[in-house]
Design an enzyme around this catalytic site. Structure first.
Site, PDB file in Angstrom:
ATOM      1  N   LYS A 125      35.111  30.455  34.988  1.00  9.80           N
ATOM      2  CA  LYS A 125      35.885  31.361  35.833  1.00  9.80           C
ATOM      3  C   LYS A 125      35.095  31.671  37.098  1.00  9.80           C
ATOM      4  O   LYS A 125      33.896  32.004  37.024  1.00  9.80           O
ATOM      5  CB  LYS A 125      36.106  32.649  35.034  1.00  9.80           C
ATOM      6  CG  LYS A 125      37.453  33.284  35.193  1.00  9.80           C
ATOM      7  CD  LYS A 125      37.578  34.395  34.168  1.00  9.80           C
ATOM      8  CE  LYS A 125      38.730  35.299  34.482  1.00  9.80           C
ATOM      9  NZ  LYS A 125      38.713  36.484  33.611  1.00  9.80           N
TER      10      LYS A 125
HETATM   11  O1  G3P Z   1      41.891  39.432  32.974  1.00  6.17           O
HETATM   12  C1  G3P Z   1      41.533  40.364  33.949  1.00  6.17           C
HETATM   13  C2  G3P Z   1      41.421  41.698  33.357  1.00  6.17           C
HETATM   14  O2  G3P Z   1      40.367  41.754  32.458  1.00  6.17           O
HETATM   15  C3  G3P Z   1      41.352  42.814  34.332  1.00  6.17           C
HETATM   16  O3  G3P Z   1      42.089  43.810  33.788  1.00  6.17           O
HETATM   17  O4  G3P Z   1      42.869  46.085  33.434  1.00  6.17           O
HETATM   18  O5  G3P Z   1      40.593  45.672  34.407  1.00  6.17           O
HETATM   19  O6  G3P Z   1      42.638  45.247  35.758  1.00  6.17           O
HETATM   20  P1  G3P Z   1      42.038  45.290  34.382  1.00  6.17           P
END
Ligand code: G3P
Length: 216
Positions: free
Chosen positions: A83
């Site tokens: 990634k």
């Molecule tokens: O896959 C990306 C994710 O981990 C981010 O999520 O909720 O931190 O925006 P969030």
């Protein structure tokens, strides 16, 4: 639509696997930092548990460092997907790595143009972040809908992973617009299975069963 689990927690992965619910795993530095374990060894354990793609993120900001990290990560297991953030250095690294046969997932995507460049560079996956767009008053689902249309127009093989999923309704919406994959936190996976009418229905069936036994 494939479902990946967005976590670095082995217990969550074990449970989701037992439910037959997941096709892969995505991690990021924030998720890995919550686990008290060496990064490479953690990725190795996840790859042993999951047959599908496992995304592990680089932390270098320059392409040279990204490529080095990616090459090391890809040695851990054949299902590692590296990634990288959508930056000019990220694109350069993607272009090099995909030519070397290393699969990449371009992350922190917030616009069609970013995704278009990642797909042109040969990325295997792009990860638009829905919840974070919603947080600033934009629509994450609308971005996924645009990406599906644009990628279809040009038959890109790059797969869209809807990420930063915050609730079950996000899942319904990205499935409706044709996202190839959605990666979700463990909590959202649990929420997807529950419905109050299912609970009421089970309770009623059991009550009727008990009644019929006591009257016979
Ligand atoms: O896959 C990306 C994710 O981990 C981010 O999520 O909720 O931190 O925006 P969030």
């Amino acid at each position: 639509m494939q479902i990946f689990l967005d976590t670095a927690n082995l217990e969550e992965i074990r449970k989701a696997k037992e439910w037959g619910a997941i096709d892969g795993v995505t991690t990021n530095p924030s998720l890995v930092s919550k686990e008290n374990e060496d990064f490479h060894s953690l990725v190795g354990k996840i790859c042993e548990m999951v047959e599908g793609p496992v995304s592990a993120e680089v932390i270098s900001l320059e392409s040279e460092g990204m490529i080095k990290e990616a090459q090391e990560l890809s040695k851990i297991a054949p299902n590692v997907v590296v990634k990288l953030p959508i930056t000019l250095d990220g694109l350069k690294a993607v272009n090099t790595l995909e030519k070397q046969g290393i699969s990449t997932n371009v992350t922190l995507v917030f616009s069609v143009n970013q995704a278009l460049l990642a797909a042109n560079a040969g990325a295997s996956y792009v990860s638009p972040f829905l919840g974070r767009l919603d947080d600033i008053g934009e629509s994450g689902v609308a971005l996924v809908e645009d990406l599906v249309e644009v990628f279809d127009n040009y038959s890109f093989s790059t797969q869209i992973i809807s990420a930063s999923i915050r609730h079950p309704q996000h899942m319904v919406e990205v499935a409706r617009v044709g996202s190839h994959v959605a990666t979700i936190p463990f909590k959202v996976l649990q929420q997807m299975v529950s419905h109050p009418l299912t609970d009421i229905g089970i309770k009623r069936f059991l009550e009727d069963w008990e009644k019929s036994k006591s009257s016979s």
